[in-house]
Design a protein around this motif. Structure first.
Motif, PDB file in Angstrom:
ATOM      1  N   ILE A 136       0.859  -1.180   0.000  1.00  0.00           N
ATOM      2  CA  ILE A 136       0.000   0.000   0.000  1.00  0.00           C
ATOM      3  C   ILE A 136       0.894   1.229   0.000  1.00  0.00           C
ATOM      4  CG2 ILE A 136      -1.760   1.290   1.263  1.00  0.00           C
ATOM      5  CD1 ILE A 136      -2.562  -1.379   2.585  1.00  0.00           C
ATOM      6  N   GLU A 137       0.577   2.153  -0.880  1.00  0.00           N
ATOM      7  CA  GLU A 137       1.260   3.438  -0.888  1.00  0.00           C
ATOM      8  C   GLU A 137       0.256   4.455  -0.366  1.00  0.00           C
ATOM      9  OE1 GLU A 137       2.564   6.738  -4.096  1.00  0.00           O
ATOM     10  OE2 GLU A 137       3.143   4.668  -4.575  1.00  0.00           O
ATOM     11  N   ALA A 138       0.607   5.113   0.730  1.00  0.00           N
ATOM     12  CA  ALA A 138      -0.275   6.111   1.335  1.00  0.00           C
ATOM     13  C   ALA A 138       0.537   7.335   1.705  1.00  0.00           C
ATOM     14  CB  ALA A 138      -0.957   5.531   2.580  1.00  0.00           C
ATOM     15  N   GLU A 139       0.103   8.469   1.192  1.00  0.00           N
ATOM     16  CA  GLU A 139       0.778   9.736   1.474  1.00  0.00           C
ATOM     17  C   GLU A 139       2.277   9.656   1.198  1.00  0.00           C
ATOM     18  OE1 GLU A 139      -0.816  12.772   2.442  1.00  0.00           O
ATOM     19  OE2 GLU A 139      -2.493  11.584   1.739  1.00  0.00           O
ATOM     20  N   GLY A 140       2.650   9.008   0.096  1.00  0.00           N
ATOM     21  CA  GLY A 140       4.045   8.965  -0.326  1.00  0.00           C
ATOM     22  C   GLY A 140       4.910   7.917   0.342  1.00  0.00           C
ATOM     23  N   ARG A 141       4.348   7.124   1.268  1.00  0.00           N
ATOM     24  CA  ARG A 141       5.122   6.062   1.926  1.00  0.00           C
ATOM     25  C   ARG A 141       4.567   4.704   1.521  1.00  0.00           C
ATOM     26  NH1 ARG A 141       5.744   6.542   8.118  1.00  0.00           N
ATOM     27  NH2 ARG A 141       7.003   4.729   7.662  1.00  0.00           N
ATOM     28  N   ALA A 142       5.457   3.718   1.419  1.00  0.00           N
ATOM     29  CA  ALA A 142       5.054   2.365   1.051  1.00  0.00           C
ATOM     30  C   ALA A 142       5.000   1.481   2.295  1.00  0.00           C
ATOM     31  CB  ALA A 142       6.040   1.788   0.044  1.00  0.00           C
ATOM     32  N   TYR A 143       3.988   0.631   2.340  1.00  0.00           N
ATOM     33  CA  TYR A 143       3.800  -0.302   3.456  1.00  0.00           C
ATOM     34  C   TYR A 143       3.543  -1.680   2.883  1.00  0.00           C
ATOM     35  CZ  TYR A 143       2.793   4.090   5.884  1.00  0.00           C
ATOM     36  OH  TYR A 143       2.850   5.362   6.389  1.00  0.00           O
ATOM     37  N   ARG A 144       4.059  -2.699   3.539  1.00  0.00           N
ATOM     38  CA  ARG A 144       3.768  -4.086   3.157  1.00  0.00           C
ATOM     39  C   ARG A 144       2.964  -4.697   4.289  1.00  0.00           C
ATOM     40  NH1 ARG A 144       4.630  -8.451   0.142  1.00  0.00           N
ATOM     41  NH2 ARG A 144       5.183 -10.421   1.115  1.00  0.00           N
ATOM     42  N   LEU A 145       1.788  -5.191   3.960  1.00  0.00           N
ATOM     43  CA  LEU A 145       0.920  -5.841   4.934  1.00  0.00           C
ATOM     44  C   LEU A 145       0.744  -7.300   4.551  1.00  0.00           C
ATOM     45  CD1 LEU A 145       0.216  -2.786   5.302  1.00  0.00           C
ATOM     46  CD2 LEU A 145      -2.064  -3.521   5.907  1.00  0.00           C
ATOM     47  N   VAL A 146       0.761  -8.166   5.547  1.00  0.00           N
ATOM     48  CA  VAL A 146       0.563  -9.598   5.337  1.00  0.00           C
ATOM     49  C   VAL A 146      -0.672 -10.049   6.104  1.00  0.00           C
ATOM     50  CG1 VAL A 146       3.019 -10.024   4.910  1.00  0.00           C
ATOM     51  CG2 VAL A 146       2.108 -10.216   7.221  1.00  0.00           C
ATOM     52  N   ARG A 147      -0.994 -11.314   5.967  1.00  0.00           N
ATOM     53  CA  ARG A 147      -2.194 -11.876   6.587  1.00  0.00           C
ATOM     54  C   ARG A 147      -2.316 -11.440   8.054  1.00  0.00           C
ATOM     55  NH1 ARG A 147      -3.657 -17.852   8.363  1.00  0.00           N
ATOM     56  NH2 ARG A 147      -5.901 -17.577   8.365  1.00  0.00           N
ATOM     57  N   ASP A 149      -2.706  -8.358   9.128  1.00  0.00           N
ATOM     58  CA  ASP A 149      -2.369  -6.946   9.325  1.00  0.00           C
ATOM     59  C   ASP A 149      -3.535  -6.049   8.921  1.00  0.00           C
ATOM     60  OD1 ASP A 149       0.188  -7.682  10.074  1.00  0.00           O
ATOM     61  OD2 ASP A 149       1.126  -7.116   8.174  1.00  0.00           O
ATOM     62  N   THR A 150      -3.607  -4.889   9.560  1.00  0.00           N
ATOM     63  CA  THR A 150      -4.607  -3.891   9.201  1.00  0.00           C
ATOM     64  C   THR A 150      -3.931  -2.548   8.985  1.00  0.00           C
ATOM     65  OG1 THR A 150      -5.052  -3.253  11.489  1.00  0.00           O
ATOM     66  CG2 THR A 150      -6.433  -4.987  10.567  1.00  0.00           C
ATOM     67  N   MET A 151      -4.591  -1.703   8.221  1.00  0.00           N
ATOM     68  CA  MET A 151      -4.152  -0.328   8.050  1.00  0.00           C
ATOM     69  C   MET A 151      -5.377   0.553   8.183  1.00  0.00           C
ATOM     70  SD  MET A 151      -2.304   1.720   4.928  1.00  0.00           S
ATOM     71  CE  MET A 151      -0.629   1.342   5.420  1.00  0.00           C
ATOM     72  N   TYR A 152      -5.260   1.572   9.004  1.00  0.00           N
ATOM     73  CA  TYR A 152      -6.323   2.552   9.187  1.00  0.00           C
ATOM     74  C   TYR A 152      -5.942   3.794   8.412  1.00  0.00           C
ATOM     75  CZ  TYR A 152      -9.694   5.593  11.470  1.00  0.00           C
ATOM     76  OH  TYR A 152     -10.724   6.447  11.725  1.00  0.00           O
ATOM     77  N   LEU A 153      -6.841   4.271   7.585  1.00  0.00           N
ATOM     78  CA  LEU A 153      -6.590   5.461   6.781  1.00  0.00           C
ATOM     79  C   LEU A 153      -7.608   6.532   7.163  1.00  0.00           C
ATOM     80  CD1 LEU A 153      -6.240   3.462   3.488  1.00  0.00           C
ATOM     81  CD2 LEU A 153      -4.387   4.725   4.564  1.00  0.00           C
ATOM     82  N   THR A 154      -7.124   7.655   7.590  1.00  0.00           N
ATOM     83  CA  THR A 154      -7.990   8.771   7.930  1.00  0.00           C
ATOM     84  C   THR A 154      -8.595   9.341   6.650  1.00  0.00           C
ATOM     85  OG1 THR A 154      -6.566   9.287   9.800  1.00  0.00           O
ATOM     86  CG2 THR A 154      -8.043  11.015   9.088  1.00  0.00           C
TER      87      THR A 154
END
Length: 187
Positions: A136-147, A149-154
């Motif tokens: 996931i690319e959010a606000e210019g940063r890359a994140y790797r999420l695996v089974r 994992d969660t990501m909260y996006l405002t």
């Protein structure tokens, strides 16, 4: 018993309501979406069912999301069960986990996803990786999420994502766009 009647979703009325709420003509929506006026008319009158790609083009032209249009297509139910074995759309597969026009949207994406498509939702969103892995690319940063994992996006955060493992399943839960859940944040 207790399940929602199994009928194909008819998005025509939802598309028409949204278009009229924005005071747009079919010609303007056709120009914005790259689709023809006759096709859009058929969609609005439920004489044609748009593909997932066409529905996304219509949603973009109407400044909403395909999920929002699909949610508005079904009448709200007080209790509704969405079965795992219900038919899904073609690959990549997206299935709405909540039918009707509600304050909350939940969708499950299986398989690959259009990594070039950028999203920016007005309200908050949660992404949960049920199987596989995503970048996931959010606000210019890359994140790797695996089974697991969660990501909260405002609300207002620009983001895009892609599956990095075959048969990845991602559940996205979001506050509906028609709800004033957040106030405008400075950017």
């Amino acid at each position: 018993m207790g399940d929602h009647k199994e009928q194909p979703l008819r998005v025509g009325a939802a598309v028409r309501r949204r278009r009229r709420a924005l005071s747009l003509t079919l010609a303007v929506v056709a120009e914005r979406s790259g689709l023809s006026v006759p096709f859009l008319s058929q969609v609005e009158n439920d004489r044609a069912r748009p593909s997932r790609s066409s529905l996304e083009k219509v949603a973009d032209a109407l400044r909403t999301t395909a999920v929002e249009l699909l949610a508005a297509a079904d009448p709200a139910c007080s209790v509704d069960v969405v079965r795992a074995e219900e038919p899904e759309s073609a690959a990549p597969r997206m299935r709405s986990l909540v039918r009707g026009h509600h304050q909350l949207h939940a969708s499950e994406f299986t398989g690959d996803h259009d990594a070039g498509r950028e999203f920016q939702h007005r309200n908050d969103e949660l992404m949960y990786v049920a199987d596989g892995a995503v970048e996931i690319e959010a606000e210019g940063r890359a994140y790797r999420l695996v089974r697991g994992d969660t990501m909260y996006l405002t609300g207002g955060v620009r983001h895009r994502w892609r599956a990095t493992v075959p048969d990845t399943r991602v559940v996205v839960v979001a506050v509906a766009e028609h709800i004033e859940a957040v106030q405008d944040r400075p950017r």
